[in-house]
Design a protein around this motif. Structure first.
Motif, PDB file in Angstrom:
ATOM      1  N   MET A   1      -2.261  -2.075  -6.877  1.00 27.61           N
ATOM      2  CA  MET A   1      -3.165  -0.927  -6.833  1.00 27.61           C
ATOM      3  C   MET A   1      -4.596  -1.391  -7.094  1.00 27.61           C
ATOM      4  O   MET A   1      -4.808  -2.510  -7.557  1.00 27.61           O
ATOM      5  CB  MET A   1      -2.714   0.137  -7.838  1.00 27.61           C
ATOM      6  CG  MET A   1      -2.647  -0.317  -9.258  1.00 27.61           C
ATOM      7  SD  MET A   1      -1.639   0.792 -10.299  1.00 27.61           S
ATOM      8  CE  MET A   1      -2.289   2.385  -9.897  1.00 27.61           C
ATOM      9  N   THR A   2      -5.540  -0.519  -6.780  1.00 26.53           N
ATOM     10  CA  THR A   2      -6.953  -0.845  -6.967  1.00 26.53           C
ATOM     11  C   THR A   2      -7.177  -1.418  -8.367  1.00 26.53           C
ATOM     12  O   THR A   2      -7.903  -2.389  -8.551  1.00 26.53           O
ATOM     13  CB  THR A   2      -7.807   0.428  -6.785  1.00 26.53           C
ATOM     14  OG1 THR A   2      -7.390   1.079  -5.588  1.00 26.53           O
ATOM     15  CG2 THR A   2      -9.275   0.105  -6.686  1.00 26.53           C
TER      16      THR A   2
ATOM     17  N   GLN B   1       6.921  -7.748   1.465  1.00 22.01           N
ATOM     18  CA  GLN B   1       6.326  -6.561   0.851  1.00 22.01           C
ATOM     19  C   GLN B   1       5.677  -6.903  -0.489  1.00 22.01           C
ATOM     20  O   GLN B   1       6.276  -7.597  -1.318  1.00 22.01           O
ATOM     21  CB  GLN B   1       7.412  -5.499   0.637  1.00 22.01           C
ATOM     22  CG  GLN B   1       6.989  -4.372  -0.287  1.00 22.01           C
ATOM     23  CD  GLN B   1       7.802  -3.101  -0.159  1.00 22.01           C
ATOM     24  OE1 GLN B   1       7.271  -2.019  -0.270  1.00 22.01           O
ATOM     25  NE2 GLN B   1       9.080  -3.215   0.077  1.00 22.01           N
ATOM     26  N   GLY B   2       4.465  -6.404  -0.685  1.00 23.96           N
ATOM     27  CA  GLY B   2       3.806  -6.539  -1.985  1.00 23.96           C
ATOM     28  C   GLY B   2       3.499  -5.160  -2.528  1.00 23.96           C
ATOM     29  O   GLY B   2       3.490  -4.179  -1.789  1.00 23.96           O
TER      30      GLY B   2
ATOM     31  N   LYS C   1      -3.078   6.373   3.345  1.00 28.21           N
ATOM     32  CA  LYS C   1      -1.749   6.825   2.921  1.00 28.21           C
ATOM     33  C   LYS C   1      -1.587   8.301   3.256  1.00 28.21           C
ATOM     34  O   LYS C   1      -2.581   9.023   3.348  1.00 28.21           O
ATOM     35  CB  LYS C   1      -1.576   6.627   1.420  1.00 28.21           C
ATOM     36  CG  LYS C   1      -1.615   5.171   1.068  1.00 28.21           C
ATOM     37  CD  LYS C   1      -1.618   4.946  -0.396  1.00 28.21           C
ATOM     38  CE  LYS C   1      -2.182   3.559  -0.606  1.00 28.21           C
ATOM     39  NZ  LYS C   1      -2.020   3.026  -1.906  1.00 28.21           N
TER      40      LYS C   1
ATOM     41  N   ASP D   1       3.158   5.065 -11.282  1.00 23.58           N
ATOM     42  CA  ASP D   1       4.329   4.915 -10.410  1.00 23.58           C
ATOM     43  C   ASP D   1       5.596   5.024 -11.250  1.00 23.58           C
ATOM     44  O   ASP D   1       5.633   4.608 -12.408  1.00 23.58           O
ATOM     45  CB  ASP D   1       4.309   3.551  -9.715  1.00 23.58           C
ATOM     46  CG  ASP D   1       3.279   3.501  -8.602  1.00 23.58           C
ATOM     47  OD1 ASP D   1       2.986   4.552  -8.015  1.00 23.58           O
ATOM     48  OD2 ASP D   1       2.755   2.405  -8.320  1.00 23.58           O
TER      49      ASP D   1
ATOM     50  N   GLN E   1       9.966  -3.502  -4.160  1.00 27.79           N
ATOM     51  CA  GLN E   1       8.572  -3.939  -4.185  1.00 27.79           C
ATOM     52  C   GLN E   1       8.455  -5.350  -4.754  1.00 27.79           C
ATOM     53  O   GLN E   1       7.436  -5.995  -4.588  1.00 27.79           O
ATOM     54  CB  GLN E   1       7.723  -2.939  -4.966  1.00 27.79           C
ATOM     55  CG  GLN E   1       7.300  -1.717  -4.140  1.00 27.79           C
ATOM     56  CD  GLN E   1       8.456  -0.834  -3.709  1.00 27.79           C
ATOM     57  OE1 GLN E   1       9.501  -0.777  -4.351  1.00 27.79           O
ATOM     58  NE2 GLN E   1       8.260  -0.132  -2.593  1.00 27.79           N
TER      59      GLN E   1
ATOM     60  N   ARG F   1       5.491   8.153  -6.795  1.00 27.00           N
ATOM     61  CA  ARG F   1       4.326   8.352  -7.638  1.00 27.00           C
ATOM     62  C   ARG F   1       4.747   9.416  -8.645  1.00 27.00           C
ATOM     63  O   ARG F   1       5.466  10.350  -8.287  1.00 27.00           O
ATOM     64  CB  ARG F   1       3.132   8.903  -6.846  1.00 27.00           C
ATOM     65  CG  ARG F   1       2.380   7.941  -5.988  1.00 27.00           C
ATOM     66  CD  ARG F   1       1.737   6.832  -6.741  1.00 27.00           C
ATOM     67  NE  ARG F   1       0.539   7.236  -7.480  1.00 27.00           N
ATOM     68  CZ  ARG F   1      -0.039   6.473  -8.407  1.00 27.00           C
ATOM     69  NH1 ARG F   1       0.481   5.302  -8.723  1.00 27.00           N
ATOM     70  NH2 ARG F   1      -1.125   6.877  -9.023  1.00 27.00           N
TER      71      ARG F   1
ATOM     72  N   GLY G   1       0.829  -1.208   0.000  1.00 28.42           N
ATOM     73  CA  GLY G   1       0.000   0.000   0.000  1.00 28.42           C
ATOM     74  C   GLY G   1       0.853   1.244   0.000  1.00 28.42           C
ATOM     75  O   GLY G   1       0.511   2.255  -0.604  1.00 28.42           O
ATOM     76  N   SER G   2       1.973   1.212   0.708  1.00 28.27           N
ATOM     77  CA  SER G   2       3.009   2.252   0.643  1.00 28.27           C
ATOM     78  C   SER G   2       4.330   1.534   0.871  1.00 28.27           C
ATOM     79  O   SER G   2       4.339   0.373   1.292  1.00 28.27           O
ATOM     80  CB  SER G   2       2.895   3.326   1.722  1.00 28.27           C
ATOM     81  OG  SER G   2       1.617   3.524   2.162  1.00 28.27           O
ATOM     82  N   ALA G   3       5.416   2.260   0.622  1.00 29.97           N
ATOM     83  CA  ALA G   3       6.731   1.637   0.729  1.00 29.97           C
ATOM     84  C   ALA G   3       6.995   1.171   2.164  1.00 29.97           C
ATOM     85  O   ALA G   3       6.534   1.776   3.129  1.00 29.97           O
ATOM     86  CB  ALA G   3       7.798   2.627   0.300  1.00 29.97           C
TER      87      ALA G   3
HETATM   88  P1  AMP Z   1      -4.382   2.046  -4.164  1.00 31.72           P
HETATM   89  O1  AMP Z   1      -4.997   1.940  -5.498  1.00 31.72           O
HETATM   90  O2  AMP Z   1      -5.111   2.955  -3.242  1.00 31.72           O
HETATM   91  O3  AMP Z   1      -4.155   0.693  -3.583  1.00 31.72           O
HETATM   92  O4  AMP Z   1      -2.952   2.715  -4.370  1.00 31.72           O
HETATM   93  C1  AMP Z   1      -2.027   2.180  -5.287  1.00 31.72           C
HETATM   94  C2  AMP Z   1      -0.709   2.896  -5.156  1.00 31.72           C
HETATM   95  O5  AMP Z   1      -0.153   2.703  -3.865  1.00 31.72           O
HETATM   96  C3  AMP Z   1       0.346   2.382  -6.097  1.00 31.72           C
HETATM   97  O6  AMP Z   1       0.207   2.888  -7.391  1.00 31.72           O
HETATM   98  C4  AMP Z   1       1.619   2.843  -5.404  1.00 31.72           C
HETATM   99  O7  AMP Z   1       1.879   4.210  -5.665  1.00 31.72           O
HETATM  100  C5  AMP Z   1       1.262   2.704  -3.949  1.00 31.72           C
HETATM  101  N1  AMP Z   1       1.797   1.445  -3.415  1.00 31.72           N
HETATM  102  C6  AMP Z   1       1.166   0.277  -3.239  1.00 31.72           C
HETATM  103  N2  AMP Z   1       1.981  -0.642  -2.695  1.00 31.72           N
HETATM  104  C7  AMP Z   1       3.190  -0.040  -2.543  1.00 31.72           C
HETATM  105  C8  AMP Z   1       4.464  -0.464  -2.044  1.00 31.72           C
HETATM  106  N3  AMP Z   1       4.693  -1.684  -1.560  1.00 31.72           N
HETATM  107  N4  AMP Z   1       5.459   0.456  -2.054  1.00 31.72           N
HETATM  108  C9  AMP Z   1       5.282   1.705  -2.531  1.00 31.72           C
HETATM  109  N5  AMP Z   1       4.102   2.153  -2.989  1.00 31.72           N
HETATM  110  C10 AMP Z   1       3.073   1.294  -2.999  1.00 31.72           C
END
Ligand code: AMP
Length: 544
Positions: free
Chosen positions: A332-333, A328-329, A528, A422, A363, A437, A307-309
């Motif tokens: 995105m939606t 870590q995975g 986030k 990304d 990632q 991003r 979801g974030s780094a």
């Molecule tokens: P969402 O659609 O709300 O799940 O957000 C997706 C975005 O979250 C991705 O395009 C990334 O920018 C960020 N994201 C998801 N997982 C990671 C991760 N492990 N590390 C860094 N950013 C992530």
């Protein structure tokens, strides 16, 4: 010539009927709002989902109708997932943290017919009810008659009780079979720039994604596991766990609304959880609680985070202090959501210590089913050398092709690639690393600085709880990094010592120009850090 294997459609209902038949002893446990624990089984959930399906049909719901949920992780939410999609209708999960204006927008955009809502979110529905009266015929409170709130709804919108609906229906229902490409569920992006956009998953995409995350190098769920999804069922189907766990036969522990470190630790221990999934903020809270209390989480073998780094300090703490593997995975939606996962492969199977921690900052590599590439500003593919960074694009059977209501394939380029927004590098072994991003990159004197890398370093400081790097305007360099922080409870931030932590870890010109300490950082509806708000507020901080 076609193969001569059975052409059975991939149906979501097949997951719950399988779990009910094969894993009748696995549990689905919910922590209720009042802290009490409810226990169910896949068998009971499948039977109640059939009754609910009949109730939906009696309420006039037919294939392709949108039925919304505004609910926390619970057994009943799981029943809704299967009942709605199982009948051929579309389960639209709504994030209760969206602004009321956005809730009204997504309900109208999706033309939801019925909304199932947890009692705690009834006031949110009441607040938007007049604006959604054109499409919504009924609000169903997910609870028993005793939990029914007094809600004033517009004429023509009924207020109904979930348990009464189930009690009134029988379970004489056979899950229908239809085209596996049919829509099954709908989730809107959190819409930090512009209106939320709907991502419409199919039965086929949902099953393929569930299979893919169940492999050993991803979430790797086994029948004997007890999995606690902290990730919410109201956003991207809780990373697919409501499908992948019953597919594997594992027990699910639903945490409800109790997501602080102490509550999660207690639930991990009392329910003997083996795997749990959540965003970094959740594991940060857990870590702070464990360190302060001296408690351990010895039944847990794997925490999955995305979801974030994920800062290196977090991976190191869980793996060395608590013996828990942190994986870590990324996704995105628009990707259901999982696209990559970071576990060593043959190229780096022998890594240990610092080198392994460095790998785990990435990632990770693409799951089977997901293709990825990085491109430059002209659209040319960049090398996988771990150095070149560009826009990350993906394609695959669980990647979105168009947003709900848009023209077919309108989210894709001519070659069928979806642009993630990304910015990333990919190394020769196939490990992808997000640097930013696209909208968050800092362009200092024409060169890019990775905000993600700086944030990861900053949260490694012992006094720092959360960190965000934003691009602040600069008279000479156009943009320079500004570090915005919050302190851990009971800690003071010494700016100079925070600045020192970057030394030797990055090029000197990447070092933030200044440090700003705030009592808290703004967050998006998906938890986030809301960088757009920070940018809007502090973009002139350095010129002032
Ligand atoms: P969402 O659609 O709300 O799940 O957000 C997706 C975005 O979250 C991705 O395009 C990334 O920018 C960020 N994201 C998801 N997982 C990671 C991760 N492990 N590390 C860094 N950013 C992530």
């Amino acid at each position: 010539m076609f193969g001569l294997m059975q052409d059975r459609p991939l149906m979501i209902s097949s997951i719950i009927t399988h779990a009910a038949r094969q894993h009748a002893k696995s549990e689905v446990v919910s922590k209720n709002i009042d802290g009490s624990i409810a226990r169910s089984t896949y068998d009971a959930i499948e039977r109640r989902a059939r009754r609910l399906a009949k109730a939906l049909i009696a309420l006039g719901i037919s294939a392709e109708d949108r039925v919304a949920t505004i609910a926390l992780n619970s057994c009943r939410h799981l029943e809704l997932y299967y009942a709605i999609s199982g009948t051929g209708a579309i389960c639209h999960t709504i994030n209760p943290r969206l602004a009321p204006d956005d809730v009204a927008y997504v309900v109208s955009h999706a033309t939801d017919r019925i909304i199932f809502v947890d009692p705690v979110f009834a006031p949110l529905v009441a607040a938007v009810a007049p604006r959604i009266a054109a499409t919504v015929r009924a609000i169903v409170i997910i609870g028993s008659a005793a939990e029914m709130p007094a809600l004033a709804l517009p004429p023509g919108m009924d207020l109904l009780c979930y348990e009464d609906l189930i009690a009134a229906a029988d379970d004489n229902y056979v899950w229908p079979e239809f085209d596996e490409r049919s829509a099954a569920s709908l989730c809107y992006t959190s819409g930090t720039t512009g209106r939320p956009k709907g991502v419409l998953y199919s039965h086929r995409s949902t099953l393929l994604h569930a299979l893919a995350v169940n492999v050993g190098d991803v979430i790797g769920i086994r029948a004997v596991d007890r999995i606690l999804p902290v990730v919410p069922m109201f956003h991207v189907n809780a990373w697919g766990i409501p499908y992948s766990a019953p597919m594997a036969g594992a027990s699910i522990i639903m945490p409800g609304r109790h997501l602080d470190g102490a509550s999660i630790a207690a639930l991990l221990n009392t329910e003997k959880v083996t795997i749990s999934c959540g965003v970094p903020t959740v594991w940060l809270g857990l870590l702070q609680h464990l360190r302060a209390s001296g408690e351990r989480i010895d039944t847990v073998r794997r925490l999955t985070v995305g979801g974030s780094a994920v800062p290196r300090s977090m991976t190191e703490a869980f793996e060395t202090e608590y013996g828990v593997e942190l994986g870590q995975g990324w996704g995105m939606t628009e990707m259901s959501p999982v696209g990559t996962y970071c576990q060593p492969n043959a190229a780096n199977a022998d890594l240990t210590g610092d080198a392994l921690l460095r790998l785990k900052e990435k990632q990770g590599r693409a799951l089977w089913g997901v293709e990825m590439r990085i491109i430059d500003a002209e659209g040319a593919a960049l090398p996988w050398d771990g150095l070149a960074f560009g826009l990350l694009q993906v394609r695959g059977p669980w990647v979105c092709s168009a947003y709900f209501g848009d023209a077919p394939d309108s989210a894709l380029d001519a070659e069928g690639w979806f642009s993630t927004g990304d910015i990333a590098t990919i190394d020769p072994d196939g490990f992808m690393e997000i640097t930013d991003r696209a909208k968050d990159v800092i362009k200092s004197g024409g060169e890019w600085i990775s905000s993600v890398q700086l944030e990861n370093i900053a949260v490694g400081h012992p006094d720092v709880a959360e960190a965000a790097i934003i691009a602040a305007r600069h008279p000479k360099w156009d943009e320079r990094p500004l570090l915005i922080l919050t302190a851990k409870p009971g800690h003071e931030i010494d700016r100079a010592s925070v600045m020192d932590i970057f030394d030797g870890k990055i090029a000197t010109w990447w070092k933030p120009d200044d440090v700003l300490v705030l009592p808290e950082l703004p967050h998006t509806a998906t938890g986030k850090v809301h960088k757009m708000i920070l940018r809007d507020t502090y973009k002139d901080y350095l010129v002032k």
